[in-house]
Design a protein around this motif. Structure first.
Motif, short mmCIF file in Angstrom:
data_model
loop_
_atom_site.label_atom_id
_atom_site.label_comp_id
_atom_site.label_asym_id
_atom_site.label_seq_id
_atom_site.Cartn_x
_atom_site.Cartn_y
_atom_site.Cartn_z
N GLY A 1 0.84 -1.18 0.00
CA GLY A 1 0.00 0.00 0.00
C GLY A 1 0.88 1.24 0.00
N PHE A 2 0.35 2.35 -0.49
CA PHE A 2 1.16 3.55 -0.69
C PHE A 2 1.72 4.09 0.62
N HIS A 3 0.90 4.18 1.65
CA HIS A 3 1.35 4.80 2.92
C HIS A 3 2.44 3.96 3.58
N HIS B 1 8.62 2.77 4.39
CA HIS B 1 9.68 1.76 4.38
C HIS B 1 10.95 2.40 3.82
N LYS B 2 11.90 2.71 4.70
CA LYS B 2 13.06 3.52 4.32
C LYS B 2 13.90 2.86 3.24
N ARG B 3 14.18 1.56 3.41
CA ARG B 3 15.04 0.89 2.45
C ARG B 3 14.40 0.88 1.06
N LYS C 1 15.79 2.68 -2.41
CA LYS C 1 15.89 1.91 -3.64
C LYS C 1 15.13 2.58 -4.77
N THR C 2 13.95 3.13 -4.47
CA THR C 2 13.13 3.80 -5.49
C THR C 2 13.84 5.04 -6.02
N CYS C 3 14.42 5.83 -5.12
CA CYS C 3 15.12 7.05 -5.54
C CYS C 3 16.33 6.71 -6.42
N VAL C 4 17.09 5.70 -6.01
CA VAL C 4 18.25 5.28 -6.81
C VAL C 4 17.79 4.75 -8.16
#
Length: 808
Positions: free
Chosen positions: A144-146, A151-153, A157-160
């Motif tokens: 789910g989006f929230h 979830h920091k990890r 991963k998404t930003c990278v």
């Protein structure tokens, strides 16, 4: 982790019955319902199936230390969760991460033999990133989006991923590579893989140990700055001293001196002018190297010890919480205090889909130590201890050869007594010792022109024959199962087999396999079994191998990131005869020198320590880790680039110092833990090779087997795994006994040792946990249906279409 099988059958009862079945006092009890309630009963069974599946998910989250806030909250999330939690998905994650990292072999600056065109490696990178995006989409659908953004990890991963995606598209459009330092972040995709959980734990432990490390590091740098200022003031007037010309040179020289790589060279110019100058260097090294560096190790070790203990406590209580959640999903409103065999079997069909019906029943029996009709919560708390057991029927006799004819029995009995005797063991120790002395003398007398292909020592054949006879005697005397259950026997067998392979390689002139011969000295390790302290050291070493592999992979990840940065900034900057303005120019010189009538090429070879591709970078970084003459590489690169380059090498040294200190602390912690455990739990083995591990014993009567088989036929008719239960009855018929004893075995883990080591503290942890979390069941409920609203545990999430529930 046990794979959750989405195809696991829903075990409906036959049309003629609408009730529940269970085993009470070794008999099948039926509670049939009227025909008009059949639809309600089917719905109830479907609810139970959902409960079994959700309970299995909780137990897997406890086993893998997954946080409960990532628990699937509805059937749609469950589908994504099941898809993302199978070994094919894990393998896809692993291969994608490896592919992204291995692209550095063929991207500029590439390994010459592996270079690919830009559009090829850019396309491969985009495909791999698309796979990563697909993995994250499945995770988004499941969490789910929230929860996803919490979830920091996953957010890192998404930003990278977004950054790498943009860069890959730019490379594909421009058809040329640009400076891409962000490639150093690619290991994030590998570290996030399920199979790299140990690496994540290592990284977490490194970060947790950083605060005290940084405190001592600042103290170390403070003294370094003070001594750099003092050294500059004392030695800069000496024009012949190149180490303290400026304050920057003083800092760099003392930083290198901390690694002892430039000692005593750094002292000699000033020492030649004034012998008392040695006091400066002696005091500096005494404070920095021998006091603060050892203090750094002591502080890290102490922190590491506390972190290990708290990690064990956290995982232990997390598993207990998972068991509590699962227990509440398995009990019924009518019987809220226990889990029946029917419910336990339903759980295990999801938790261990490949486990046979017999093993599920034996696991239930192992948990049910009191012999009560149902498992209590206290029984269920031992769940993780018994689920990994491998079950085998115990032989009716003491030995494997008990059923053989009398004469054959006496022969094998004699061999059994021989190989178990102290005389035989010590005789083999003497043979091994003589073999070790012989190898030493034999090797010492060999000349440099010796070749194994032309000569096989007769002693090699003699001792190998003795070891082969020993293996055959133990195999026949103990039996294959008992023999190979011992780690030491496995070690002896492996070394002996490899030695025979080496002999065959020599006999048939198979030159590539000559290296096998050098494994002979490994037999000498057997001598260390004699003394308890040596056994502790070797046991610690063998226990460390899996963890050391993960620590090695952690170090390789750091290497990879630094290698990428090094290639981006330092590729092709060093070459033969470079660095002529540097103090280390001789190390890079490649010139022809004439001595009389002879011309000789003199090479400094340090130009080979470069960052021209990923493989060369790894070798260079390993040389920097060893720190011997590492400053030559640093000064060579610095002279060709700029002073800022020193920051790269100094940062790498500090990072590797952190990782290596953690590795040393880990080894110390493991050995000290083992020694303290041995002192606290004195259980000396009469035979050093006796390694039973964890053993559970369960006795199954014929009545129990029949009742259980009848239960399985009624609840899951036609299930192929019932053949394993029928095998129990057939074994009883064959042996003529009314019961069989089964032994469940598994190897002893660090967690098992910790359970005994912290036994008293664990009871306090459990008491504290129970006061804060344990629910009080409502005993006024009457219908035999799943419990779904017993706080503080979450509601029946997978059966609910409502919004997400918070999990404490």
């Amino acid at each position: 982790m046990g794979c959750i099988n989405t195809l696991t059958c829903l075990c409906f009862l036959p049309d003629g019955g609408g009730g529940n079945y269970d085993i009470v006092n070794n008999a099948v009890i039926s509670t049939p319902g009227p025909q008009i309630h059949r639809a309600q009963n089917v719905s109830l069974r479907q609810s139970w199936e959902m409960n079994y599946q959700e309970a299995a998910i909780y137990l897997q989250e406890g086993e893998n230390n997954d946080k409960f806030f990532t628990h699937p909250r509805n059937p749609k999330a469950l589908a994504a969760y099941l898809f993302a939690h199978n070994h094919l998905f894990y393998m896809m994650e692993l291969l994608t991460g490896l592919l992204l990292m291995m692209l550095s072999l063929c991207e500029a600056p590439a390994v010459p033999s592996l270079r690919l065109d830009v559009y090829v490696h850019a396309t491969l990178e985009l495909l791999a990133l698309v796979m990563v995006a697909f993995e994250l989409c499945m995770k988004l659908r499941w969490l789910g989006f929230h929860t996803f953004i919490r979830h920091k990890r996953t957010m890192v991963k998404t930003c990278v991923l977004l950054l790498q995606f943009v860069e890959a598209i730019v490379v594909l459009i421009r058809q040329t590579s640009h400076v891409r330092v962000t490639r150093a972040l690619r290991p994030i995709f590998l570290v996030d893989c399920r199979y790299c959980g140990a690496v994540r734990r290592n990284l977490r432990q490194i970060f947790q140990s950083l605060p005290p490390f940084i405190d001592i590091l600042l103290l170390l740098l403070f003294f370094m700055v003070i001594f750099a200022i003092l050294g500059f003031c004392l030695f800069s007037p000496n024009k012949a001293d190149p180490y303290f010309k400026t304050l920057e040179d003083s800092l760099v020289s003392l930083f290198v001196l901390l690694t002892t790589a430039n000692f005593p060279d750094v002292m000699m110019p000033s020492y030649s002018k004034n012998r008392w100058s040695c006091v400066f260097f002696i005091v500096y090294l005494s404070i920095e190297l021998y006091f603060i560096m050892n203090l750094l190790l002591a502080v890290v070790f102490d922190t590491f010890n506390d972190v290990e203990k708290m990690k064990f406590k956290s995982l232990l209580l997390h598993k207990r919480s998972a068991i509590d959640h699962a227990f509440q999903l398995l009990v019924s409103r009518q019987r809220p205090m226990g889990v029946s065999l029917k419910q336990f079997d339903g759980l295990m069909r999801f938790y261990r889909p490949r486990m046979s019906a017999r093993d599920r029943f034996l696991t239930y029996k192992a948990l049910n130590t009191s012999g009560a009709p149902m498992l209590s919560l206290q029984d269920f708390y031992k769940f993780y201890e018994v689920t990994g057991l491998k079950w085998k029927a115990r032989r009716s006799g003491e030995h494997w050869f008990d059923d053989l004819p009398h004469t054959t029995f006496l022969i094998f009995k004699g061999i059994n007594l021989l190989v178990k005797s102290k005389a035989f063991q010590y005789a083999m120790y003497v043979v091994v010792a003589i073999n070790g002395v012989w190898i030493l003398v034999e090797t010492y007398t060999l000349n440099s022109g010796f070749s194994w292909s032309r000569f096989v020592p007769w002693s090699y054949i003699v001792f190998l024959t003795i070891y082969g006879v020993e293996v055959l005697l133990k195999l026949t005397g103990l039996g294959p199962m008992a023999y190979f259950s011992s780690g030491w026997n496995l070690f002896d067998f492996s070394v002996t087999v490899f030695a025979f392979l080496g002999l065959i390689a020599l006999a048939f002139d198979m030159e590539p396999f000559y290296f096998i011969v050098v494994l002979r000295p490994f037999q000498l390790l057997r001598l260390f079994k004699i003394k308890q302290r040596y056994r502790n050291v070797l046991d610690t070493m063998f226990e460390l191998f899996p963890r050391m592999a993960s620590l090695g992979l952690t170090l390789i990840i750091f290497y990879y990131s630094f290698a990428i940065v090094g290639m981006e900034f330092f590729a092709d900057v060093v070459y033969p005869n470079c660095c002529n303005t540097s103090t280390v120019a001789d190390s890079y010189r490649q010139i022809n020198m004439t001595y009389g009538n002879r011309t000789v090429l003199e090479e400094g070879y340090y130009y080979l320590n470069n960052f021209n591709n990923i493989l060369s970078s790894f070798v260079t970084l390993f040389e920097l880790t060893v720190v011997n003459n590492w400053y030559i590489t640093m000064e060579g690169v610095t002279s060709m680039t700029g002073h800022y380059s020193r920051l790269y090498f100094m940062t790498f040294y500090i990072v590797t110092m952190v990782v290596m200190t953690i590795i040393v602390a880990f080894i110390l912690d493991a050995f000290v833990f083992r020694m303290n455990y041995s002192r606290k739990n004195r259980e000396p083995l009469e035979n050093p090779e006796d390694e039973n591990g964890i053993v559970f014993e369960v006795e199954v009567s014929r009545d129990e087997a029949l009742a259980t088989l009848e239960l399985y036929k009624q609840t899951c008719p036609g299930l192929s795994s019932l053949s394993s239960l029928q095998g129990v009855l057939q074994a009883m018929d064959k042996s003529g006994h009314l019961s069989l004893v089964y032994l469940g075995r598994r190897s002893r883990t660090k967690s098992d040792l910790s359970m005994k080591m912290y036994e008293e503290e664990i009871q306090e942890w459990y008491a504290e946990y129970s006061r804060e979390n344990l629910p009080q069941p409502d005993q006024s409920l009457e219908c035999d249906s799943p419990i779904s609203d017993m706080p503080p545990f979450p509601e029946h999430q997978l059966n609910s279409q409502t919004g997400p529930h918070s999990i404490n």
